[in-house]
Each structure stands twice: as structure tokens, then as C-alpha cells.
Design a protein around this motif. Structure first.
Motif, PDB file in Angstrom:
ATOM      1  N   LYS A  45      48.764  63.420  89.621  1.00 32.04           N
ATOM      2  CA  LYS A  45      47.255  63.386  88.239  1.00 32.04           C
ATOM      3  C   LYS A  45      47.550  65.199  86.854  1.00 32.04           C
ATOM      4  CE  LYS A  45      44.271  63.218  92.503  1.00 32.04           C
ATOM      5  NZ  LYS A  45      44.246  63.596  93.485  1.00 32.04           N
ATOM      6  N   GLU A  46      46.936  64.101  86.279  1.00 37.31           N
ATOM      7  CA  GLU A  46      47.002  65.580  85.052  1.00 37.31           C
ATOM      8  C   GLU A  46      46.915  66.657  85.277  1.00 37.31           C
ATOM      9  OE1 GLU A  46      43.933  64.157  82.361  1.00 37.31           O
ATOM     10  OE2 GLU A  46      45.546  62.283  81.309  1.00 37.31           O
ATOM     11  N   ASP A  47      46.243  67.337  86.595  1.00 38.12           N
ATOM     12  CA  ASP A  47      46.093  68.901  86.522  1.00 38.12           C
ATOM     13  C   ASP A  47      47.460  69.414  87.172  1.00 38.12           C
ATOM     14  OD1 ASP A  47      43.684  68.435  85.950  1.00 38.12           O
ATOM     15  OD2 ASP A  47      42.471  68.171  87.952  1.00 38.12           O
ATOM     16  N   LEU A  52      54.224  67.519  78.655  1.00 36.87           N
ATOM     17  CA  LEU A  52      53.555  66.030  78.232  1.00 36.87           C
ATOM     18  C   LEU A  52      53.951  64.815  79.629  1.00 36.87           C
ATOM     19  CD1 LEU A  52      51.175  64.892  76.917  1.00 36.87           C
ATOM     20  CD2 LEU A  52      52.725  64.367  75.566  1.00 36.87           C
ATOM     21  N   ASN A  53      52.826  64.306  80.304  1.00 33.44           N
ATOM     22  CA  ASN A  53      53.056  63.285  81.161  1.00 33.44           C
ATOM     23  C   ASN A  53      54.566  64.066  82.315  1.00 33.44           C
ATOM     24  OD1 ASN A  53      51.447  61.894  79.910  1.00 33.44           O
ATOM     25  ND2 ASN A  53      52.426  61.172  78.321  1.00 33.44           N
ATOM     26  N   THR A  54      54.412  65.456  82.861  1.00 36.46           N
ATOM     27  CA  THR A  54      55.541  65.634  83.550  1.00 36.46           C
ATOM     28  C   THR A  54      54.766  66.430  84.654  1.00 36.46           C
ATOM     29  OG1 THR A  54      57.463  66.051  81.147  1.00 36.46           O
ATOM     30  CG2 THR A  54      58.018  66.862  83.161  1.00 36.46           C
ATOM     31  N   GLN A  60      56.807  69.069  92.269  1.00 37.10           N
ATOM     32  CA  GLN A  60      57.648  68.701  93.051  1.00 37.10           C
ATOM     33  C   GLN A  60      58.177  69.229  94.428  1.00 37.10           C
ATOM     34  OE1 GLN A  60      60.852  66.392  90.967  1.00 37.10           O
ATOM     35  NE2 GLN A  60      59.180  67.301  89.383  1.00 37.10           N
ATOM     36  N   CYS A  61      58.308  70.613  94.248  1.00 41.05           N
ATOM     37  CA  CYS A  61      59.164  71.128  95.547  1.00 41.05           C
ATOM     38  C   CYS A  61      57.811  71.136  96.446  1.00 41.05           C
ATOM     39  CB  CYS A  61      59.176  72.562  95.258  1.00 41.05           C
ATOM     40  SG  CYS A  61      60.730  72.711  94.287  1.00 41.05           S
ATOM     41  N   ILE A  95      53.992  61.471  85.236  1.00 40.79           N
ATOM     42  CA  ILE A  95      52.551  61.341  85.706  1.00 40.79           C
ATOM     43  C   ILE A  95      51.614  60.210  85.393  1.00 40.79           C
ATOM     44  CG2 ILE A  95      52.345  64.018  86.225  1.00 40.79           C
ATOM     45  CD1 ILE A  95      50.136  63.977  83.603  1.00 40.79           C
ATOM     46  N   ASN A  96      52.260  59.787  84.706  1.00 39.50           N
ATOM     47  CA  ASN A  96      50.822  58.116  83.754  1.00 39.50           C
ATOM     48  C   ASN A  96      52.166  57.077  83.825  1.00 39.50           C
ATOM     49  OD1 ASN A  96      53.389  59.101  82.174  1.00 39.50           O
ATOM     50  ND2 ASN A  96      52.293  58.342  80.223  1.00 39.50           N
ATOM     51  N   GLN A  97      52.674  56.709  85.074  1.00 40.22           N
ATOM     52  CA  GLN A  97      53.660  55.463  85.658  1.00 40.22           C
ATOM     53  C   GLN A  97      53.621  55.780  87.152  1.00 40.22           C
ATOM     54  OE1 GLN A  97      57.957  56.037  84.255  1.00 40.22           O
ATOM     55  NE2 GLN A  97      57.217  56.168  81.685  1.00 40.22           N
ATOM     56  N   GLY A  98      52.177  55.795  87.516  1.00 43.24           N
ATOM     57  CA  GLY A  98      52.561  55.385  88.907  1.00 43.24           C
ATOM     58  C   GLY A  98      52.024  55.931  89.749  1.00 43.24           C
ATOM     59  N   THR A  99      52.898  55.412  90.948  1.00 42.41           N
ATOM     60  CA  THR A  99      52.463  56.166  92.416  1.00 42.41           C
ATOM     61  C   THR A  99      54.157  56.706  92.773  1.00 42.41           C
ATOM     62  OG1 THR A  99      50.856  54.932  93.483  1.00 42.41           O
ATOM     63  CG2 THR A  99      51.546  55.779  94.927  1.00 42.41           C
ATOM     64  N   ILE A 100      54.369  57.351  93.229  1.00 41.31           N
ATOM     65  CA  ILE A 100      55.535  58.250  93.743  1.00 41.31           C
ATOM     66  C   ILE A 100      55.755  58.044  95.081  1.00 41.31           C
ATOM     67  CG2 ILE A 100      55.714  59.436  91.170  1.00 41.31           C
ATOM     68  CD1 ILE A 100      55.558  62.313  93.695  1.00 41.31           C
ATOM     69  N   SER A 101      57.145  58.161  95.638  1.00 42.43           N
ATOM     70  CA  SER A 101      56.667  58.357  97.174  1.00 42.43           C
ATOM     71  C   SER A 101      58.146  59.403  97.488  1.00 42.43           C
ATOM     72  CB  SER A 101      57.701  56.844  97.712  1.00 42.43           C
ATOM     73  OG  SER A 101      58.948  56.798  97.233  1.00 42.43           O
ATOM     74  N   ILE A 102      57.600  59.932  98.838  1.00 39.81           N
ATOM     75  CA  ILE A 102      58.334  61.422  99.256  1.00 39.81           C
ATOM     76  C   ILE A 102      58.993  60.800 100.296  1.00 39.81           C
ATOM     77  CG2 ILE A 102      58.382  63.585  99.595  1.00 39.81           C
ATOM     78  CD1 ILE A 102      55.516  62.505  97.585  1.00 39.81           C
TER      79      ILE A 102
END
Length: 165
Positions: A45-47, A52-54, A60-61, A95-102
Motif C-alpha cells: 500500500k502507498e502508506d 516513489l512507488n518503492t 520488507q524486514c 508498490i504499484n505492481q500488484g501482490t507480492i509473496s513472502i
């Protein structure tokens, strides 16, 4: 794949930044068991951005730490606290390219230290970050008494997404 039901979801005092549904500023993560891996899918999410967009490196940690902790909860049936986290950032998480997986995998247990490997992959299944995390684990009676540990329930054959692992 099996969904892990968070046993603290009904506890209004649970404000875990990673997995509590009661923390309005939290990540609200859910976890799935897929063989030896614990998986999480999450939409940035943008929050939680830095540049920008990162996706922020600290977030991430937090994603890797929380997923690794759930590997300990699921595989060792106890609670733990983070002892050491060594992260490497390989590729930008947008953050603007969709779902990530962990995904997390328990690698070794030595005395009361659990060693877990965790990775973040982007929507194209490219490795973006990885961490080696060590957790101090507690005997089950201590975990139950001092950390309110409860065994999570498992929902059989849950398929929210097709695992690339």
C-alpha cells in the motif's frame, strides 16, 4: 496448501503490527502452510512506501520477520522472539505492481535458536529480498504462560493462490 488460523484474532488486545486484524496501522498478514514453507501474499500500500512507488526496506524486514516467526509457530509449536535478522535487498519492490509473496522455511534448530530463511518475490516471481533470521524459542509451558501462546488451527486444502514453490 493449508491456511493457518491466527489463534489471537479474537483477542481485542492483540495489536501485533504484522498479523493482528485489530491494529489499524498494521500489515494484516495471513499465512499458509505449503509443505515445508510458510507463505504469505500481500498487496503493498502507498502508506508503506519510501521512494516513489518503492516499498520501504523496514516494511520488507517486518514482512520477512513476521513470516519467519510464523514458520517457528507452525513448525515448532511455540513462540519466539527475534534474535538476529540479516537482510539483503536484491530488487526494488514496487508498490504499484500488484501482490507480492513472502515465503519462509525453517532451516535448523540448535538448542533454543531457530534459524529461518525468508524471501520476498514480486508479482513476476522475481527474488526481491531475502533474510536469514534467528529466533530465540521458548519451552511450550513458558510460551503459554508468559507469551499467551496458543496452537493455531489449520484449515485443510485452502487454495487462495497457486504456489510457485
Amino acid at each position: 496448501m493449508r491456511k493457518i488460523i491466527n489463534p489471537w484474532n479474537d483477542d481485542e488486545t492483540n495489536r501485533c503490527f504484522g498479523s493482528s486484524p485489530h491494529n489499524p496501522h498494521g500489515l494484516h498478514l495471513e499465512f499458509y502452510e505449503d509443505g515445508e514453507y510458510i507463505l504469505c501474499v500481500w498487496h503493498p500500500k502507498e502508506d508503506f512506501q519510501s521512494w516513489l512507488n518503492t516499498l520501504h526496506g523496514g516494511i520488507q524486514c517486518a514482512l520477512m520477520d513476521e513470516t519467519g516467526a510464523w514458520a517457528v509457530i507452525d513448525k515448532l509449536k511455540t513462540s519466539a522472539v527475534t534474535y538476529k535478522l540479516e537482510a539483503k535487498f536484491v530488487k526494488v519492490v514496487h508498490i504499484n505492481q500488484g501482490t507480492i509473496s513472502i515465503r519462509a522455511k525453517l532451516k535448523e534448530v540448535s538448542h533454543n535458536i531457530a534459524h529461518v530463511e525468508v524471501e520476498i518475490h514480486n508479482v513476476n516471481n522475481e527474488l526481491c529480498a531475502k533474510a536469514d533470521i534467528s529466533y530465540i524459542t521458548f519451552p511450550r509451558d513458558v510460551a503459554k504462560e508468559k507469551f499467551r501462546y496458543k496452537d493455531p488451527d489449520i484449515e485443510e486444502d485452502y487454495s487462495i493462490f497457486n504456489s510457485p514453490y
